[in-house]
Structure formats: C-alpha cells, structure tokens
Design a protein around this motif. Structure first.
Motif, PDB file in Angstrom:
ATOM      1  N   LEU A 168       0.825  -1.209   0.000  1.00  0.00           N
ATOM      2  CA  LEU A 168       0.000   0.000   0.000  1.00  0.00           C
ATOM      3  C   LEU A 168       0.858   1.257   0.000  1.00  0.00           C
ATOM      4  O   LEU A 168       0.532   2.246  -0.665  1.00  0.00           O
ATOM      5  N   ALA A 169       1.967   1.238   0.725  1.00  0.00           N
ATOM      6  CA  ALA A 169       2.868   2.390   0.746  1.00  0.00           C
ATOM      7  C   ALA A 169       3.482   2.613  -0.634  1.00  0.00           C
ATOM      8  O   ALA A 169       3.599   3.751  -1.089  1.00  0.00           O
ATOM      9  N   LEU A 195       2.178   1.678  -3.524  1.00  0.00           N
ATOM     10  CA  LEU A 195       1.105   2.160  -4.389  1.00  0.00           C
ATOM     11  C   LEU A 195       0.834   3.642  -4.155  1.00  0.00           C
ATOM     12  O   LEU A 195       0.668   4.413  -5.106  1.00  0.00           O
ATOM     13  N   PHE A 196       0.818   4.057  -2.906  1.00  0.00           N
ATOM     14  CA  PHE A 196       0.614   5.475  -2.588  1.00  0.00           C
ATOM     15  C   PHE A 196       1.757   6.315  -3.137  1.00  0.00           C
ATOM     16  O   PHE A 196       1.535   7.392  -3.697  1.00  0.00           O
ATOM     17  N   GLU A 197       2.978   5.820  -3.008  1.00  0.00           N
ATOM     18  CA  GLU A 197       4.143   6.543  -3.518  1.00  0.00           C
ATOM     19  C   GLU A 197       4.079   6.690  -5.040  1.00  0.00           C
ATOM     20  O   GLU A 197       4.368   7.762  -5.582  1.00  0.00           O
ATOM     21  N   ALA A 235       1.334   6.621  -6.929  1.00  0.00           N
ATOM     22  CA  ALA A 235       0.229   7.530  -7.260  1.00  0.00           C
ATOM     23  C   ALA A 235       0.629   8.976  -7.008  1.00  0.00           C
ATOM     24  O   ALA A 235       0.294   9.875  -7.794  1.00  0.00           O
ATOM     25  N   THR A 236       1.362   9.207  -5.935  1.00  0.00           N
ATOM     26  CA  THR A 236       1.830  10.564  -5.645  1.00  0.00           C
ATOM     27  C   THR A 236       2.805  11.033  -6.707  1.00  0.00           C
ATOM     28  O   THR A 236       2.737  12.186  -7.158  1.00  0.00           O
TER      29      THR A 236
END
Length: 119
Positions: free
Chosen positions: A55-56, A58-60, A62-63
């Motif tokens: 999840l981290a 994926l968030f990175e 997307a950011t």
C-alpha cells in the motif's frame, strides 16, 4: 424512556454519555457506528507488514504520477501563456517534430490502447 433511567445508580459521566448517544440509539444510526468500528477492526487484522509495504508503494507511485502530471500542466500553461498569439495550425503540427512531443503523444496513444483492450 431514556436508557439512563434504567441504570442502577447514577454516574454523571455515564449519564452525559448516554444522553449524547440517545439520538444515535433512537434513530438506529448507532448500528452504523458499530459497523464502521467492525470494519476498521477487520482491516487492522488483515494488514500485515507485506500489505502495508504494498500500500505504501502504491501510494508513492500515485503521488509521483500526480506530481509529474501537475508539473507538466504547470509548465505547459506557463509556456502557452508566454506566447503572444495562439499557435497556428501549422505551428501545432510543427510541435510533432519535437521528440518530447512525440514521446508524450505516444504515451497517450499507448494508454488509450491499453484502456481499449480492457473494455
């Protein structure tokens, strides 16, 4: 009948809490609160180290994508505003001679190709 009236002994803090919870209990919305708490509890149980790492990442990613798109839009806006007159049709087509423009067009077309295959 209030819930606070049915309790043996009177605790002022408990009575204040029950008074605040009474509208939730009367309308049945307290069930929603309990459901949300159960969902959060289930998520905590499911999240292990590997899942948090995924999840981290994926968030990175997307950011990073949103940062790149935002920067590209700001740069393109600044360049477009710096032009005194809008480009002619020939001027727009001449942008296709630039390798960066062709890379961008290729990215858009490939993205549309992938999206089309998924439909």
């Amino acid at each position: 009948m209030d819930v606070a009236d049915t309790l043996p002994g009177h605790n002022a803090g408990l009575e204040a809490l029950l008074t605040k919870l009474q509208p939730l209990l009367d309308s049945g919305r307290m069930d929603n609160v309990v459901d949300v708490l159960a969902l959060v509890s289930d998520l905590v149980d499911m999240l292990d180290g590997a899942m948090v790492e995924k999840l981290a990442l994926l968030f990175e990613q997307a950011t990073a994508v949103s940062w790149n798109v935002g920067n590209a839009a700001r740069m393109a806006t600044a360049q477009t505003q710096a032009e005194e007159t809008p480009p002619s049709l020939y001027g727009l087509l001449s942008l296709l001679r630039e390798p960066d423009t062709r890379r961008g067009v290729a990215l858009v077309l490939r993205t549309l190709n992938v999206l089309g295959r998924q439909l």
